[in-house]
Design an enzyme around this catalytic site. Structure first.
Site, PDB file in Angstrom:
ATOM      1  N   GLU A 144       1.367   6.515  30.939  1.00 42.71           N
ATOM      2  CA  GLU A 144       1.647   6.890  32.327  1.00 42.71           C
ATOM      3  C   GLU A 144       3.081   7.426  32.416  1.00 42.71           C
ATOM      4  O   GLU A 144       3.971   6.838  33.028  1.00 42.71           O
ATOM      5  CB  GLU A 144       1.395   5.686  33.234  1.00 42.71           C
ATOM      6  CG  GLU A 144      -0.069   5.261  33.204  1.00 42.71           C
ATOM      7  CD  GLU A 144      -0.352   3.900  33.834  1.00 42.71           C
ATOM      8  OE1 GLU A 144       0.540   3.338  34.494  1.00 42.71           O
ATOM      9  OE2 GLU A 144      -1.475   3.401  33.648  1.00 42.71           O
TER      10      GLU A 144
ATOM     11  N   HIS B 130       2.350   0.743  31.120  1.00 41.54           N
ATOM     12  CA  HIS B 130       1.293   1.458  30.409  1.00 41.54           C
ATOM     13  C   HIS B 130       1.902   2.761  29.894  1.00 41.54           C
ATOM     14  O   HIS B 130       2.210   3.666  30.672  1.00 41.54           O
ATOM     15  CB  HIS B 130       0.119   1.728  31.351  1.00 41.54           C
ATOM     16  CG  HIS B 130      -0.492   0.470  31.892  1.00 41.54           C
ATOM     17  ND1 HIS B 130      -0.968   0.363  33.182  1.00 41.54           N
ATOM     18  CD2 HIS B 130      -0.668  -0.755  31.322  1.00 41.54           C
ATOM     19  CE1 HIS B 130      -1.434  -0.864  33.378  1.00 41.54           C
ATOM     20  NE2 HIS B 130      -1.264  -1.551  32.265  1.00 41.54           N
TER      21      HIS B 130
ATOM     22  N   GLU C 164       1.626   4.002  42.480  1.00 39.76           N
ATOM     23  CA  GLU C 164       0.757   4.800  41.615  1.00 39.76           C
ATOM     24  C   GLU C 164       0.907   6.289  41.919  1.00 39.76           C
ATOM     25  O   GLU C 164       0.983   6.696  43.079  1.00 39.76           O
ATOM     26  CB  GLU C 164      -0.706   4.409  41.814  1.00 39.76           C
ATOM     27  CG  GLU C 164      -1.036   2.959  41.463  1.00 39.76           C
ATOM     28  CD  GLU C 164      -1.228   2.736  39.976  1.00 39.76           C
ATOM     29  OE1 GLU C 164      -1.123   3.723  39.197  1.00 39.76           O
ATOM     30  OE2 GLU C 164      -1.509   1.585  39.591  1.00 39.76           O
TER      31      GLU C 164
ATOM     32  N   HIS D 109       3.618   3.304  38.146  1.00 37.94           N
ATOM     33  CA  HIS D 109       2.470   3.562  37.277  1.00 37.94           C
ATOM     34  C   HIS D 109       1.881   4.943  37.547  1.00 37.94           C
ATOM     35  O   HIS D 109       2.333   5.674  38.418  1.00 37.94           O
ATOM     36  CB  HIS D 109       1.380   2.510  37.539  1.00 37.94           C
ATOM     37  CG  HIS D 109       1.675   1.158  36.983  1.00 37.94           C
ATOM     38  ND1 HIS D 109       1.114   0.687  35.824  1.00 37.94           N
ATOM     39  CD2 HIS D 109       2.490   0.173  37.438  1.00 37.94           C
ATOM     40  CE1 HIS D 109       1.560  -0.543  35.585  1.00 37.94           C
ATOM     41  NE2 HIS D 109       2.396  -0.871  36.560  1.00 37.94           N
TER      42      HIS D 109
END
Length: 375
Positions: A169, A166, A335, A259
């Site tokens: 990010e 993504h 994350e 991410h």
């Protein structure tokens, strides 16, 4: 007064920009997609006074809850990014700042430009332990680049790191820069020990087209790459197709897909508990890595994160789930926050590019702790 986003990763639409006290903007959607949240623009102003910037369409963005307690970042030199006063009123994101120079950049998070990406690849592959492999082309004709660190040999583990599926990010590529900096340090004992028993396959940017276009979540034609891993194609998702083919060729013993999360203000891991092959061995490896990362970095925690998938119910179109099932290996989605890390808050910088890099460096200590048990 002028506002522009006509540069690498720029994203903003100007509604009105004549009154410093009432600048109105909107975030542009990803191409052929309804996703939007990433913004990056430059303000040029002759006015020596507070400026109020209202981004008017944030309540319809991909993750509207992500604006709660969020602070935008700004920079005068595009190197040092600091947080600025920001408020979400349920409809608009209101940024208030008194510029100290005529030109200032604002962004959703510290950007990582395509030029920086090329510099990272070039600097890494000059090291004698590192090989730069071009896997093929993206839809916009950019290189899909892989860094191979270490000498392949029988018995060595294959450890894969991918980042920035993504594109908005950006903390993910900052993380990889820190990881590579340590891994290629000849005097670092952790790096030397790891490369004695493993080869690293690192894709610093899985989505270069979306990154340059200023997308939040998708590639050049609006495809979310982290939902393509079961059936990728060169027509829709060449980025995943090419990386997956290389994985099938060399194998995977451990995988981290890096991410950023819009909502949760912590660093955390999402495991593969829901894949059909998940067993006691994989569970023990997951627990060992989590414990090792807790020890390696005070930035990490295990209390906050995503709900664990029920047994056999994992979404196998997601990278870490597909890899775990395909290779019966340890695989995580890692994350990091767009806001701050509430475990160790920093009022001036929040979660930042620098902290992401340091977290990447620290992660190698945790990888070393489990490397010998991966097979």
């Amino acid at each position: 007064m002028k506002i522009t986003s006509q540069f690498d990763s720029g994203n903003i639409e100007v509604i009105s920009a004549t009154d410093p006290a009432d600048i109105r903007l909107a975030i542009r959607k990803d191409n052929q997609s309804d996703f939007y949240q990433w913004f990056h623009f430059r303000l040029n102003t002759p006015h020596i006074e507070a400026h109020t910037i209202k981004i008017t369409n944030v309540n319809g963005s991909a993750y509207p809850d992500g604006w709660k307690d969020y602070q935008a970042v700004a920079s005068y030199d595009r190197e040092n990014w600091f947080r600025v006063d920001t408020e979400y009123n349920g409809k608009e994101l209101v940024i208030t700042h008194y510029p100290e120079a005529e030109s200032i950049y604002f962004a959703y998070f510290a950007p990582y430009s395509y030029e920086q990406h090329l510099d990272l690849l070039q600097q890494a592959h000059l090291h004698d332990r590192c090989q730069l492999v071009e896997l093929g082309d993206t839809l916009d004709g950019r290189d899909m680049s892989l860094l191979v660190i270490g000498e392949p040999a029988e018995g060595k583990r294959n450890i894969w790191i991918t980042a920035r599926q993504h594109p908005g990010e950006t903390m993910a590529e900052w993380f990889v820069e820190g990881l590579l900096d340590r891994l290629l340090d000849d005097e670092d004992a952790v790096a030397r020990s790891l490369l004695d028993e493993a080869v690293f396959y690192v894709v610093p940017n899985m989505n270069p087209d979306g990154s340059v276009r200023g997308h939040l979540r998708t590639n050049a034609i609006g495809v979310n790459l982290n939902r393509e891993w079961q059936t990728p194609s060169m027509e829709k998702s060449p980025e995943v197709y090419l990386v997956r083919e290389k994985m099938m060729q060399v194998g995977v013993d451990m995988y981290l897909d890096v991410h950023g999360d819009e909502n949760i203000p912590y660093n955390f891991l999402a495991g593969s508990e829901g894949v059909p092959c998940f067993d006691e061995r994989m569970s023990a490896l997951e627990q060992s890595f989590r414990a090792a990362l807790l020890t390696a970095s005070p930035e990490f925690q295990n209390e906050h994160g995503y709900e664990v998938d029920a047994p056999g119910k994992a979404n196998l179109t997601v990278a870490s789930n597909w890899v775990a099932e395909q290779f019966n290996c340890l695989a995580f989605t890692l994350e990091m926050p767009f806001k701050d890390n509430d475990k160790l808050p920093d009022e001036l910088y929040g979660w930042s590019d620098v902290r992401s890099m340091k977290f990447g460096r620290d992660s190698l200590t945790a990888i070393l702790a489990v490397a010998g048990s991966l097979r």
